[in-house]
Each structure stands twice: as structure tokens, then as C-alpha cells.
Design a protein around this motif. Sequence first.
Motif, PDB file in Angstrom:
ATOM      1  N   PRO A   1      51.804  87.725  73.548  1.00  0.00           N
ATOM      2  CA  PRO A   1      51.567  87.191  72.198  1.00  0.00           C
ATOM      3  C   PRO A   1      50.102  86.987  71.817  1.00  0.00           C
ATOM      4  O   PRO A   1      49.722  87.324  70.685  1.00  0.00           O
ATOM      5  CB  PRO A   1      52.341  85.873  72.202  1.00  0.00           C
ATOM      6  CG  PRO A   1      53.473  86.128  73.146  1.00  0.00           C
ATOM      7  CD  PRO A   1      52.871  86.985  74.231  1.00  0.00           C
TER       8      PRO A   1
ATOM      9  N   LEU B   1      48.375  88.744  68.429  1.00  0.00           N
ATOM     10  CA  LEU B   1      47.664  87.972  67.405  1.00  0.00           C
ATOM     11  C   LEU B   1      46.238  88.474  67.237  1.00  0.00           C
ATOM     12  O   LEU B   1      45.769  88.688  66.117  1.00  0.00           O
ATOM     13  CB  LEU B   1      47.675  86.482  67.765  1.00  0.00           C
ATOM     14  CG  LEU B   1      46.903  85.558  66.816  1.00  0.00           C
ATOM     15  CD1 LEU B   1      47.506  85.611  65.412  1.00  0.00           C
ATOM     16  CD2 LEU B   1      46.911  84.136  67.358  1.00  0.00           C
TER      17      LEU B   1
ATOM     18  N   THR C   1      57.252  76.644  71.638  1.00  0.00           N
ATOM     19  CA  THR C   1      56.403  77.813  71.386  1.00  0.00           C
ATOM     20  C   THR C   1      57.157  79.133  71.455  1.00  0.00           C
ATOM     21  O   THR C   1      57.088  79.933  70.531  1.00  0.00           O
ATOM     22  CB  THR C   1      55.222  77.857  72.377  1.00  0.00           C
ATOM     23  OG1 THR C   1      55.713  77.870  73.716  1.00  0.00           O
ATOM     24  CG2 THR C   1      54.287  76.684  72.166  1.00  0.00           C
ATOM     25  N   HIS C   2      57.863  79.374  72.536  1.00  0.00           N
ATOM     26  CA  HIS C   2      58.462  80.690  72.752  1.00  0.00           C
ATOM     27  C   HIS C   2      59.789  80.900  72.037  1.00  0.00           C
ATOM     28  O   HIS C   2      60.176  82.033  71.801  1.00  0.00           O
ATOM     29  CB  HIS C   2      58.631  80.964  74.251  1.00  0.00           C
ATOM     30  CG  HIS C   2      57.333  81.267  74.911  1.00  0.00           C
ATOM     31  ND1 HIS C   2      56.842  82.531  75.053  1.00  0.00           N
ATOM     32  CD2 HIS C   2      56.389  80.455  75.443  1.00  0.00           C
ATOM     33  CE1 HIS C   2      55.673  82.493  75.648  1.00  0.00           C
ATOM     34  NE2 HIS C   2      55.375  81.236  75.892  1.00  0.00           N
TER      35      HIS C   2
ATOM     36  N   LEU D   1      56.649  81.532  68.174  1.00  0.00           N
ATOM     37  CA  LEU D   1      56.113  82.887  68.361  1.00  0.00           C
ATOM     38  C   LEU D   1      56.919  83.954  67.616  1.00  0.00           C
ATOM     39  O   LEU D   1      56.320  84.828  66.972  1.00  0.00           O
ATOM     40  CB  LEU D   1      55.990  83.218  69.847  1.00  0.00           C
ATOM     41  CG  LEU D   1      54.962  82.389  70.624  1.00  0.00           C
ATOM     42  CD1 LEU D   1      54.958  82.786  72.091  1.00  0.00           C
ATOM     43  CD2 LEU D   1      53.577  82.516  70.028  1.00  0.00           C
TER      44      LEU D   1
ATOM     45  N   LEU E   1      54.852  87.307  66.784  1.00  0.00           N
ATOM     46  CA  LEU E   1      54.089  87.560  68.003  1.00  0.00           C
ATOM     47  C   LEU E   1      54.980  87.874  69.198  1.00  0.00           C
ATOM     48  O   LEU E   1      54.496  88.292  70.248  1.00  0.00           O
ATOM     49  CB  LEU E   1      53.201  86.361  68.328  1.00  0.00           C
ATOM     50  CG  LEU E   1      52.213  85.972  67.223  1.00  0.00           C
ATOM     51  CD1 LEU E   1      51.432  84.737  67.630  1.00  0.00           C
ATOM     52  CD2 LEU E   1      51.284  87.126  66.879  1.00  0.00           C
ATOM     53  N   ALA E   2      56.284  87.645  69.051  1.00  0.00           N
ATOM     54  CA  ALA E   2      57.245  87.928  70.118  1.00  0.00           C
ATOM     55  C   ALA E   2      58.602  88.180  69.484  1.00  0.00           C
ATOM     56  O   ALA E   2      58.858  87.748  68.355  1.00  0.00           O
ATOM     57  CB  ALA E   2      57.324  86.747  71.093  1.00  0.00           C
TER      58      ALA E   2
END
Length: 146
Positions: free
Chosen positions: A36, A40, A99-100, A104, A109-110
Motif C-alpha cells: 500500500p 500511494l 487500517t487493512h 486501505l 491502496l489494497a
Amino acid sequence: MLKGALAGLVGGIAGSGAKLLAERIYPPRIEGQAPPPVVLAERIAGRPLDAGETQAVTRGMHWTFGAIAGAVYGAAVELEPRAGAWRGAGFGLALNTVTHEPLLPKMGLAEPSVRQRTQERQSEWLSHAVYGVVTDAVRRLVRRGL
């Protein structure tokens, strides 16, 4: 609270190192899959990063985020000692969840967790638990010395 934040910062740095080791043992990504921070950085730069830039961005974001998250955790434990539940594993797992899981993927980003490989999800959960436990252990040690 400041002593707790400082102890957490040191703990977060140690936890970040432990997380990197855990990811080397059980990697979250397949060869060639951009992490990630690189996604970005490439979006911001408007171009693909070369190998040196990729490594610098990945490491820089990893260590910086780990240190800052550790400092916040250390301050939180000073205010509410129950925040240190499970010797930091709860913190690491909560950090992964925040976050994940939603952040994200929403930032592009993921992949959403339902589309990630099982190994990627397992690795992220495991490495974040390791990060939290090590962060907490080092935080406790440093805090006693302050």
C-alpha cells in the motif's frame, strides 16, 4: 502521558522491526505485488517508482507509522491501562482492523479483504499481533525506566 508516549514510540519502533521479521517468515504479498505505501507514493508521483524508491517508501512508511502508532498506544495506556489488554496483541489486531480492513481498500491502496488471498489476510493479522505484543513489551520495559 508524555512518558507513556515516549515509551510507546520506542516500543513501536521495536514492534515495527518484529513485524518485518514476521512478514519475512510469512509474507503477505506475492512477488511483484505492490504494498500500500508504494501504491500511494506512485499515485502521488504520477509514475512507477524505481527499486530504490520503492524500498525507501516502504521502509519509511512502515517505521514511521509503527513509531507513531506506538506513541499513541503508549499515551492511551497511560490514560486507560485496560488499553494494554492481551499484552498488546489487542492493540495490534485493532490496528489491523482499522487500517487493512476498511481504510486501505477505501483509499484504493489494497483490495477489499474478501478479495485478498487467505495468506495475505492471515499474514497481516499475525504480523500485526506480533507488532502489538512486541510494542507493548518494549513499552513496559522503557516506561519502568522513565
